[in-house]
Design a protein around this motif. Structure first.
Motif, PDB file in Angstrom:
ATOM      1  N   HIS A  51      -0.207  -4.384   5.251  1.00  0.00           N
ATOM      2  CA  HIS A  51      -1.061  -3.254   4.878  1.00  0.00           C
ATOM      3  C   HIS A  51      -0.187  -2.039   4.625  1.00  0.00           C
ATOM      4  O   HIS A  51       0.919  -1.916   5.147  1.00  0.00           O
ATOM      5  N   GLU A  72     -11.451  -1.287   5.205  1.00  0.00           N
ATOM      6  CA  GLU A  72     -10.046  -1.095   5.557  1.00  0.00           C
ATOM      7  C   GLU A  72      -9.665   0.370   5.419  1.00  0.00           C
ATOM      8  O   GLU A  72      -9.894   0.983   4.377  1.00  0.00           O
ATOM      9  N   TYR A  74      -6.408   1.244   5.886  1.00  0.00           N
ATOM     10  CA  TYR A  74      -5.126   1.079   5.217  1.00  0.00           C
ATOM     11  C   TYR A  74      -5.216  -0.150   4.311  1.00  0.00           C
ATOM     12  O   TYR A  74      -5.324  -1.277   4.802  1.00  0.00           O
ATOM     13  N   ASP A  76      -4.749  -3.433   1.969  1.00  0.00           N
ATOM     14  CA  ASP A  76      -3.810  -4.539   2.071  1.00  0.00           C
ATOM     15  C   ASP A  76      -3.075  -4.749   0.741  1.00  0.00           C
ATOM     16  O   ASP A  76      -3.363  -4.090  -0.265  1.00  0.00           O
TER      17      ASP A  76
END
Length: 351
Positions: A51, A72, A74, A76
């Protein structure tokens, strides 16, 4: 067959695409040559759990914010590949692939870029090949004697490949910490670092790192005291998987061993640890072999630059290789600042 373009960009990853964006805005004729078969640069070869260090809003190339990834904070690596693919399409960047550049040569008033599919003449060249393609392995005694599996960061994919095995991870940077955290639950892990690992504060991510690198560059350029930059803060960004493994007591580092034998690693006091596999998270070197014909490398292997421009060959710019070609220029957000100056410098050269 020899073709001609005002500018040839070597590398179609994040730095090459950012260069294309600014070259197009300035109305320059350019072509980008990329050795990969598909868009996405090195990100398409990253390990499964990788990530970014920063939220999407702070991980964007010039002109196009990275969209959020659902669920998410951060993004991926797959999300980054999708973003770079869309960026290339959105700005209709002229990327030729797969084309492998074999050498850049002086050819009178032009530079000649030789490839596996012909050559190009250009008035200026931007080298944006990054470092992923040149992994570094330290010369540790006994490395060739070890009978288990050895691989570098570039070859690691998933902890499932090592389930139940004894694995030694070497490296105290972000890659080493992330891969060690990845392996901490399904393997018998030994994490080895050259010095005790230095975790950044949990609330620090890529935004703060970029600011620190920029402040250091400005201080040095202005003749002021070196701030220490990113190195003054620590070595490892505590992204959630690293933080979880650390807080669970699964990321305990051992000092660097002195040699390998057939079955594992050996420390200075004679202590041994048997291993089935060793993952070398020991960094990279700039991928610059295509520039060897220009004979620009100094004693330490680097090409002297002023900004991104090669000091001894003003028609050549180097982009995205780290702080020596711009603060944090090997990152998505960091490449934006030096690439703007690169494009303007080339425009001035051509006029």
């Amino acid at each position: 067959m020899t073709r001609t373009s005002q500018v040839v960009v070597i590398g179609g990853g994040q730095s090459g695409l950012a260069a294309g964006y600014h070259l197009r805005r300035l109305g320059l004729d350019f072509v980008t040559l990329d050795a990969q078969a598909t868009p996405g640069g090195a990100w398409q070869h990253a390990w499964d759990s990788l990530h970014l260090f920063s939220p999407a809003a702070y991980s964007s190339l010039p002109g196009r914010p990275m969209p959020l990834q659902v669920g998410e904070t951060y993004p991926d690596a797959a999300h980054v590949v999708g973003y770079l693919t869309e960026y290339e399409r959105r700005y209709d960047l002229p990327v030729h692939r797969p084309v492998r550049v074999t050498g850049v040569h002086r050819d009178g008033r032009l530079l000649r870029v030789e490839t596996d599919s012909g050559s190009w003449h250009a008035q200026a060249v931007i080298s944006a090949t990054g470092t992923w393609w040149r992994p570094f392995l330290p010369a540790v005694p006994g490395r060739s004697d070890f009978r288990g599996r050895q691989l570098h960061t570039v070859e690691y994919r998933s902890p499932h490949d090592f389930a139940g095995q004894r694995v030694v991870v070497v490296g105290g940077g972000n890659s080493g910490a992330q891969i060690a955290a990845d392996l901490a639950y399904d393997t018998e892990l030994t994490w080895v670092t050259q010095r005790p690992p230095r975790f950044l504060a949990d609330d620090i991510d890529g935004r703060a790192l970029f600011d620190a690198a920029t402040a250091r560059r400005r201080a040095l350029d202005g003749g002021r005291t070196d701030t220490g930059g990113v190195a003054s803060l620590g070595d490892i960004v505590a992204v959630p998987p690293v933080r979880e493994a650390r807080d669970a007591g699964r990321l305990k580092a051992s000092p660097m061993f002195v040699r390998l034998d057939r079955d594992g690693v050996v420390w200075a006091d004679g202590t041994r640890t048997e291993a089935d596999a060793i993952v070398w998270c020991t960094g990279f070197r700039p991928a610059l072999s295509h520039l060897a014909p220009l004979q620009l490398r100094g004693r330490r292997g680097r090409i002297a630059t002023v900004g991104t421009r090669a000091l001894e060959e003003p028609r050549l710019h180097l982009l995205g290789y780290g702080d020596w070609t711009g603060p944090a220029s090997a990152t998505l957000i960091g490449v934006g600042r030096p690439v703007r100056g690169t494009a303007r410098g080339i425009a001035e050269l051509l006029t």
